[in-house]
Design a protein around this motif. Sequence first.
Motif, PDB file in Angstrom:
ATOM      1  N   UNK A   1       0.838  -1.209   0.000  1.00  0.00           N
ATOM      2  CA  UNK A   1       0.000   0.000   0.000  1.00  0.00           C
ATOM      3  C   UNK A   1       0.870   1.255   0.000  1.00  0.00           C
ATOM      4  N   UNK A   2       1.914   1.260   0.815  1.00  0.00           N
ATOM      5  CA  UNK A   2       2.805   2.422   0.857  1.00  0.00           C
ATOM      6  C   UNK A   2       3.563   2.589  -0.453  1.00  0.00           C
ATOM      7  N   UNK A   3       4.002   1.478  -1.031  1.00  0.00           N
ATOM      8  CA  UNK A   3       4.690   1.542  -2.320  1.00  0.00           C
ATOM      9  C   UNK A   3       3.778   2.067  -3.417  1.00  0.00           C
ATOM     10  N   UNK A   4       2.518   1.607  -3.416  1.00  0.00           N
ATOM     11  CA  UNK A   4       1.558   2.100  -4.410  1.00  0.00           C
ATOM     12  C   UNK A   4       1.309   3.591  -4.213  1.00  0.00           C
ATOM     13  N   UNK A   5       1.193   4.037  -2.955  1.00  0.00           N
ATOM     14  CA  UNK A   5       0.989   5.463  -2.682  1.00  0.00           C
ATOM     15  C   UNK A   5       2.156   6.279  -3.218  1.00  0.00           C
ATOM     16  N   UNK A   6       3.371   5.828  -2.930  1.00  0.00           N
ATOM     17  CA  UNK A   6       4.555   6.561  -3.393  1.00  0.00           C
ATOM     18  C   UNK A   6       4.627   6.608  -4.916  1.00  0.00           C
ATOM     19  N   UNK A   7       4.274   5.495  -5.561  1.00  0.00           N
ATOM     20  CA  UNK A   7       4.302   5.457  -7.021  1.00  0.00           C
ATOM     21  C   UNK A   7       3.283   6.420  -7.619  1.00  0.00           C
ATOM     22  N   UNK A   8       2.062   6.426  -7.064  1.00  0.00           N
ATOM     23  CA  UNK A   8       1.019   7.319  -7.574  1.00  0.00           C
ATOM     24  C   UNK A   8       1.422   8.777  -7.369  1.00  0.00           C
ATOM     25  N   UNK A   9       1.920   9.114  -6.180  1.00  0.00           N
ATOM     26  CA  UNK A   9       2.337  10.496  -5.909  1.00  0.00           C
ATOM     27  C   UNK A   9       3.504  10.886  -6.810  1.00  0.00           C
ATOM     28  N   UNK A  10       4.447   9.979  -7.005  1.00  0.00           N
ATOM     29  CA  UNK A  10       5.589  10.264  -7.878  1.00  0.00           C
ATOM     30  C   UNK A  10       5.122  10.563  -9.301  1.00  0.00           C
ATOM     31  N   UNK A  11       4.172   9.769  -9.797  1.00  0.00           N
ATOM     32  CA  UNK A  11       3.655  10.011 -11.158  1.00  0.00           C
ATOM     33  C   UNK A  11       2.891  11.326 -11.231  1.00  0.00           C
ATOM     34  N   UNK A  12       2.136  11.659 -10.182  1.00  0.00           N
ATOM     35  CA  UNK A  12       1.401  12.921 -10.170  1.00  0.00           C
ATOM     36  C   UNK A  12       2.367  14.110 -10.166  1.00  0.00           C
ATOM     37  N   UNK A  13       3.431  14.011  -9.393  1.00  0.00           N
ATOM     38  CA  UNK A  13       4.418  15.088  -9.348  1.00  0.00           C
ATOM     39  C   UNK A  13       5.119  15.214 -10.692  1.00  0.00           C
ATOM     40  N   UNK A  14       5.441  14.108 -11.319  1.00  0.00           N
ATOM     41  CA  UNK A  14       6.079  14.163 -12.658  1.00  0.00           C
ATOM     42  C   UNK A  14       5.168  14.822 -13.673  1.00  0.00           C
ATOM     43  N   UNK A  15       3.870  14.467 -13.628  1.00  0.00           N
ATOM     44  CA  UNK A  15       2.917  15.114 -14.542  1.00  0.00           C
ATOM     45  C   UNK A  15       2.812  16.608 -14.265  1.00  0.00           C
ATOM     46  N   UNK A  16       2.814  16.952 -12.973  1.00  0.00           N
ATOM     47  CA  UNK A  16       2.728  18.363 -12.597  1.00  0.00           C
ATOM     48  C   UNK A  16       3.941  19.123 -13.142  1.00  0.00           C
ATOM     49  N   UNK A  17       5.133  18.557 -12.994  1.00  0.00           N
ATOM     50  CA  UNK A  17       6.335  19.218 -13.514  1.00  0.00           C
ATOM     51  C   UNK A  17       6.332  19.277 -15.041  1.00  0.00           C
ATOM     52  N   UNK A  18       5.806  18.235 -15.685  1.00  0.00           N
ATOM     53  CA  UNK A  18       5.730  18.254 -17.150  1.00  0.00           C
ATOM     54  C   UNK A  18       4.805  19.375 -17.619  1.00  0.00           C
ATOM     55  N   UNK A  19       3.666  19.541 -16.935  1.00  0.00           N
ATOM     56  CA  UNK A  19       2.754  20.639 -17.304  1.00  0.00           C
ATOM     57  C   UNK A  19       3.401  21.995 -17.041  1.00  0.00           C
ATOM     58  N   UNK A  20       4.140  22.102 -15.948  1.00  0.00           N
ATOM     59  CA  UNK A  20       4.843  23.342 -15.633  1.00  0.00           C
ATOM     60  C   UNK A  20       5.891  23.649 -16.700  1.00  0.00           C
ATOM     61  N   UNK A  21       6.612  22.614 -17.148  1.00  0.00           N
ATOM     62  CA  UNK A  21       7.604  22.809 -18.214  1.00  0.00           C
ATOM     63  C   UNK A  21       6.938  23.265 -19.505  1.00  0.00           C
TER      64      UNK A  21
END
Length: 199
Positions: A162-182
């Motif tokens: 569960x913790x690994x899945x949470x970290x993976x989802x948050x990591x992907x959300x942050x990457x998408x956020x940075x991609x949109x910012x770029x």
Amino acid sequence: MITGLWRWRRNPLRRATDLAEVWVALAALVLMVCVAPVVGVLVGTAADDALRRSARDQRAARHQVTATVVRELDRSPLDVDPETAVAGDLRSRVLAEWAAPDGSRRHGPVLAGVDTPHPGDRFRIWTDEHGRTAARPLDAATAATHAVLAGTGAALATAALAEGARRLVVWRMVRRRYARLDQAWDRVGPDWGRTGTGS
């Protein structure tokens, strides 16, 4: 986490991903607190049932008989049975004779719980229904310990998943956020610092 959710509830600076991160964290917490213990109990119970059945079958199929030392063989290292071995407990390897359950005589090399074996010394060994030497049957305490360990391991693995899945989802959300910012920066960035570009 709940305070974070409450704080972001009506904040004008809140992004959709901020709220999503909090909900993902809340879902992971519920999985770790509620689901992981249930999984641990279910796995532990299943393991306990299976181990108790196995111990019952072993007790039915194995017999403890008295063996007699014929002669001592080469010294053996530590006992290979981890359930009977004690640190530093050296067993003597001997050639022994014993009676099978059907009454026939058997002989062969066995580990004897005798420090200095002499011909004629007697000791107890476990055999199967054919008279061949066998490991000691699983006892109830060992079976229960293994079941508890299996349940604890399953609960910890569920929580880690569960913790690994949470970290993976948050990591992907942050990457998408940075991609949109770029992408946004690429659209407006070249005009920054120039006079009269209409910015």
